[in-house]
Design an enzyme around this catalytic site. Structure first.
Site, PDB file in Angstrom:
ATOM      1  N   ASP A 192       0.856  -1.177   0.000  1.00  0.00           N
ATOM      2  CA  ASP A 192       0.000   0.000   0.000  1.00  0.00           C
ATOM      3  C   ASP A 192       0.895   1.231   0.000  1.00  0.00           C
ATOM      4  O   ASP A 192       1.784   1.330   0.858  1.00  0.00           O
ATOM      5  CB  ASP A 192      -0.829  -0.003   1.295  1.00  0.00           C
ATOM      6  CG  ASP A 192      -2.293   0.228   1.028  1.00  0.00           C
ATOM      7  OD1 ASP A 192      -2.598   1.238   0.387  1.00  0.00           O
ATOM      8  OD2 ASP A 192      -3.110  -0.591   1.477  1.00  0.00           O
ATOM      9  N   ASP A 298      -3.174   4.600  -2.348  1.00  0.00           N
ATOM     10  CA  ASP A 298      -4.248   5.058  -1.466  1.00  0.00           C
ATOM     11  C   ASP A 298      -4.807   6.414  -1.924  1.00  0.00           C
ATOM     12  O   ASP A 298      -4.035   7.342  -2.209  1.00  0.00           O
ATOM     13  CB  ASP A 298      -3.654   5.204  -0.051  1.00  0.00           C
ATOM     14  CG  ASP A 298      -4.695   5.489   0.997  1.00  0.00           C
ATOM     15  OD1 ASP A 298      -5.536   4.608   1.243  1.00  0.00           O
ATOM     16  OD2 ASP A 298      -4.668   6.596   1.576  1.00  0.00           O
ATOM     17  N   GLU A 383      -6.637   3.377  -5.735  1.00  0.00           N
ATOM     18  CA  GLU A 383      -7.842   3.498  -4.908  1.00  0.00           C
ATOM     19  C   GLU A 383      -8.412   4.869  -5.219  1.00  0.00           C
ATOM     20  O   GLU A 383      -7.770   5.886  -4.927  1.00  0.00           O
ATOM     21  CB  GLU A 383      -7.521   3.368  -3.426  1.00  0.00           C
ATOM     22  CG  GLU A 383      -8.783   3.116  -2.614  1.00  0.00           C
ATOM     23  CD  GLU A 383      -8.942   3.970  -1.376  1.00  0.00           C
ATOM     24  OE1 GLU A 383      -9.901   3.750  -0.631  1.00  0.00           O
ATOM     25  OE2 GLU A 383      -8.123   4.888  -1.148  1.00  0.00           O
ATOM     26  N   HIS A 454     -10.987  -3.445   3.734  1.00  0.00           N
ATOM     27  CA  HIS A 454     -10.865  -3.137   5.159  1.00  0.00           C
ATOM     28  C   HIS A 454     -11.618  -1.870   5.555  1.00  0.00           C
ATOM     29  O   HIS A 454     -11.570  -1.471   6.710  1.00  0.00           O
ATOM     30  CB  HIS A 454      -9.373  -2.976   5.494  1.00  0.00           C
ATOM     31  CG  HIS A 454      -8.787  -1.798   4.762  1.00  0.00           C
ATOM     32  ND1 HIS A 454      -8.650  -1.766   3.397  1.00  0.00           N
ATOM     33  CD2 HIS A 454      -8.356  -0.596   5.208  1.00  0.00           C
ATOM     34  CE1 HIS A 454      -8.155  -0.600   3.039  1.00  0.00           C
ATOM     35  NE2 HIS A 454      -7.965   0.131   4.120  1.00  0.00           N
ATOM     36  N   ASP A 455     -12.256  -1.211   4.608  1.00  0.00           N
ATOM     37  CA  ASP A 455     -12.971   0.035   4.903  1.00  0.00           C
ATOM     38  C   ASP A 455     -14.477  -0.148   4.907  1.00  0.00           C
ATOM     39  O   ASP A 455     -15.220   0.841   4.970  1.00  0.00           O
ATOM     40  CB  ASP A 455     -12.636   1.095   3.845  1.00  0.00           C
ATOM     41  CG  ASP A 455     -11.215   1.614   3.976  1.00  0.00           C
ATOM     42  OD1 ASP A 455     -10.670   1.569   5.090  1.00  0.00           O
ATOM     43  OD2 ASP A 455     -10.656   2.057   2.962  1.00  0.00           O
TER      44      ASP A 455
HETATM   45  C1  NOJ Z   1      -8.235   4.786   2.194  1.00  0.00           C
HETATM   46  C2  NOJ Z   1      -7.853   3.660   3.099  1.00  0.00           C
HETATM   47  O1  NOJ Z   1      -8.295   2.457   2.553  1.00  0.00           O
HETATM   48  C3  NOJ Z   1      -8.425   3.955   4.455  1.00  0.00           C
HETATM   49  O2  NOJ Z   1      -8.312   2.873   5.319  1.00  0.00           O
HETATM   50  C4  NOJ Z   1      -7.761   5.194   4.995  1.00  0.00           C
HETATM   51  O3  NOJ Z   1      -8.357   5.557   6.210  1.00  0.00           O
HETATM   52  C5  NOJ Z   1      -7.869   6.362   4.023  1.00  0.00           C
HETATM   53  N1  NOJ Z   1      -7.605   5.988   2.670  1.00  0.00           N
HETATM   54  C6  NOJ Z   1      -6.888   7.440   4.372  1.00  0.00           C
HETATM   55  O4  NOJ Z   1      -5.588   7.034   4.090  1.00  0.00           O
END
Ligand code: NOJ
Length: 703
Positions: A192, A298, A383, A454-455
């Site tokens: 990541d 990210d 992402e 994971h989000d």
């Molecule tokens: C996306 C990530 O997947 C998430 O977990 C994170 O909190 C935010 N970006 C900020 O980096």
């Protein structure tokens, strides 16, 4: 190139890739149909008139703010339109079918995967001890969520040192061993890369605070101003942070405001500064030399901010929930910065030393062969929250020299819903979503298929609500999701636990939540007057904690994750849904995943083949054919509902029927069912039934 203004007709705005995505996004958010835009009366209206009509919903500045975003991105098609200024050097271009197009990615959340030293926190040695499990599952590429040194305000998404491993996860040597361990098994590995922001403990930020007028002051978005010691006072603009509150933090030592789009400890980097872009490219090269095969980048679409950081439009802010967003979610220099990063960081120079480790070849039957030459370009997985289909194509079409794959988040919620809503996800939306998405892709585009990460809470739970504890329902829905993800065209990303049918947790107190976002939201709701129970009820539907609990390796209290107390307790009943229990059970979710992945590997029609949708207008039935160049044909069928349904009478129609007959099958009824909930294709499909059937395929054990 047409310049848009208030008189531009809606149909012309909709013909612009950014315009189309923005309008689609608004409609999705409002839960409205696209027919609203294509209706000739509306299509002919000028933008300014529509904005006036919708004034109550969108506010007076809407049209101007919208036009500014369009102006940042001159119209162009997503199809490569010739060489770009920062194109890859000759010889470095990706092969026409790079490995990741047919690969299965698996996201490991290392903190919660496996703990080797009993401190309750997952670590790199823990991941190493399960590499055979991943190889056996059929994974081609492991994606590790953040493992760089971090104070963990946002669980590693706040990096303190981009060239060091977080202490509790292990050492650089452990990481080298993990990279080599993946490569020996024929798997690749990506990390990541979190470079929209750094931690406030990064040495660059320390240097910026010490001397805001010095070179490091330019690494961040620092603004002078007046504010009390506690940060009271007008911040530089009205932008709000994604985790709540204003997007600015007063740094008293520097007498500056600092921008943070996420938590107050995640300071946004200033990508307009060439020194920042050079640093990031160097970090990428440094890791590639160690053998990393690429990165998941990210929130990469947020890196380019509109110069001057102007106030966000209130109407857009109210609509989307984040004032300011139109100034950075798809900023003016995004494409340029990505091309530069690809050329400077991800692309191998001809004289570059060989990486320490590279993947070995893996045959279709799973045998491991020779060491592969290093990839000319490391894979770039973006992402890209908020980015729609057309913008996604602009960011990732082959030959554009930007990203390789993007995540489109519109799949995660039903129209008109947001993550925090307590509702049951209707799987029928997936049919509309994928049919539309795939129809809009050209030969240069490639979809990233993901349903969990994971989000987000677990999808099985979103679909089933509190029925997710009923084992046969849980298994059935997990298999529906697997079938869709692993047999539609695109590159699947499986999130750890999906392959054993993981569900949400029965959290009963905020004390058990570890995520900064959940805790901040809870605190805000309490401040707004909610009781504890009410606040919790409003946090849990969207809490990221559900997906961050320890991996269920075996039954029992510690689930085989750790011998110590897990950093994040998990509290769902996982009996029957652990790796150990599912391993030897032929009809388990785990074996369904394994079999589907094996099938993909053995039959290129399922990875590279064309797709033809069956009975596209049927409401509950989702079906498609995959056809390969070698004449192979596969039929996949899913009952998207929890009720029995009649198979549509015309599953194939004349065209698809002819296609099947050419491939040697008498018709759909003669296809051999290889995988699915039952061994035959009857007139009625059982609740959540799936069928994978092929021409001339050997019938397998029905699962
Ligand atoms: C996306 C990530 O997947 C998430 O977990 C994170 O909190 C935010 N970006 C900020 O980096």
């Amino acid at each position: 190139m047409a310049r848009h203004n208030g008189q531009t007709r809606i149909s012309d705005v909709y013909a612009h890739p950014v315009g189309r995505d923005a309008i689609d996004k608004v409609l999705l958010q409002l839960g409205r149909s696209r027919r609203w835009v294509t209706n000739p009366v509306v299509a002919n209206l000028p933008l300014a008139a529509v904005a006036r009509l919708a004034r109550r919903s969108v506010g007076p500045g809407f049209a101007d703010a919208f036009l500014a975003v369009l102006a940042d991105h001159p119209e162009r098609s997503a199809v490569p339109d010739g060489p770009h200024d920062a194109a890859e050097p000759p010889g470095a271009a990706q092969p026409s079918s790079p490995w990741w197009r047919s690969a299965v990615f698996y996201q490991v959340y290392p903190r919660s995967f496996a703990d080797s030293d009993g401190d309750g926190i997952g670590d790199l040695r823990g991941v190493i001890s399960h590499l055979d499990y991943l190889a056996d599952l059929g994974v081609d590429c492991v994606w590790l969520s953040p493992i760089f040194d971090s104070p963990n305000m946002d669980m590693g998404y706040d990096v303190r040192d981009y060239r060091a491993v977080m202490e509790e996860m292990g050492t650089l040597e452990d990481l080298d061993a993990l990279i080599a361990g993946c490569h020996q098994r024929g798997m690749r590995i990506i990390l990541d890369l979190v470079v929209n922001h750094t931690s406030d403990q990064h040495e660059w930020f320390h240097a910026a605070v010490r001397d805001p007028d010095g070179p490091y002051g330019e690494y961040y978005h620092l603004r002078p101003g007046v504010a009390g010691e506690d940060g009271s006072g007008p911040p530089p603009n009205n932008w709000k942070a994604f985790f709540g509150g204003q997007a600015w933090r007063w740094i008293p030592e520097a007498e500056r405001w600092a921008l943070h789009l996420f938590a107050p400890g995640q300071m946004d980097l200033n990508w307009d500064n060439p020194a920042v872009r050079r640093e990031v490219a160097e970090i990428v090269r440094w890791w590639r030399e160690r053998g990393i095969d690429g990165f998941r980048l990210d929130v990469i679409n947020l890196i380019s901010k509109r110069p001057g950081l102007p106030d966000g439009d209130d109407g857009i802010g109210d609509l989307i929930g984040f004032p300011g967003i139109e100034n950075y979610f798809y900023g003016p220099n995004l494409h340029t910065y990505l091309r530069e990063l690809r050329a400077q960081g991800f692309t191998r120079a001809p004289d570059e030393p060989e990486p320490v480790s590279t993947a070995r070849a893996r045959d279709r039957d799973g045998l491991i062969g020779d060491r592969l030459p290093p990839d000319p370009v490391g894979v770039m997985v973006g992402e890209t929250p908020g980015v729609g289909v057309e913008m996604g194509r602009l960011l990732s079409a082959a030959g554009r020299g930007e990203l390789d794959l993007v995540f489109n988040f519109d799949v995660l919620e039903n129209p008109g819903r947001i993550r925090w809503d307590d509702y049951r996800y209707d799987l029928r939306y997936l049919k509309a979503y994928y049919q539309d998405y795939l129809a809009r892709l050209g030969p240069d585009d490639h979809l990233a298929l993901f349903i969990e990460n994971h989000d987000n809470p677990r999808m099985v739970s979103k679909v089933l609500g509190d029925q997710d504890h009923i084992p046969h329902q849980r298994t059935a829905v997990a298999k529906v999701l697997a079938t869709i993800q692993l047999t539609l065209p695109g590159t699947p990303f499986i999130f750890q636990g999906q392959e054993i049918g993981a569900i949400n947790q029965d959290f009963t107190s905020v004390i058990d939540l570890r995520d900064v976002e959940s805790r901040d939201r809870f605190a805000q709701l309490r401040q707004d007057g909610r009781t504890e129970a009410q606040a919790l009820a409003e946090v849990l539907p969207g809490a990221r904690d559900h997906s961050r609990v320890p991996m269920r390796w075996q039954p029992g209290e510690t689930t085989g994750f750790s011998t110590g107390d897990p950093w994040q307790p998990g509290m769902e009943d996982s009996r029957g849904f652990t790796v150990l229990e599912q391993d030897g059970e032929p009809a388990s979710v785990l074996n369904f995943y394994r079999n589907l992945i094996r099938l993909r590997r053995a039959h290129p029609a399922l990875t590279e083949g064309d797709v033809h949708f069956c009975a596209p207008r049927s409401r509950h039935y989702f079906g498609w054919l995959r056809t390969g160049p070698d004449g192979e044909v596969w039929l996949v069928e899913v009952n998207l509902t929890g009720r029995p349904i009649r198979r549509p009478r015309q599953v194939l129609g004349n065209r698809l029927d002819a296609m099947l007959r050419r491939a040697g099958a008498g018709g759909a009824d003669e296809l051999a069912v290889v995988l699915g909930t039952t061994g035959t294709r009857g007139k009625v499909m059982a609740p959540y039934q799936v069928v994978v059937a092929g021409v001339g395929a050997t019938p397998g054990v029905p699962h």
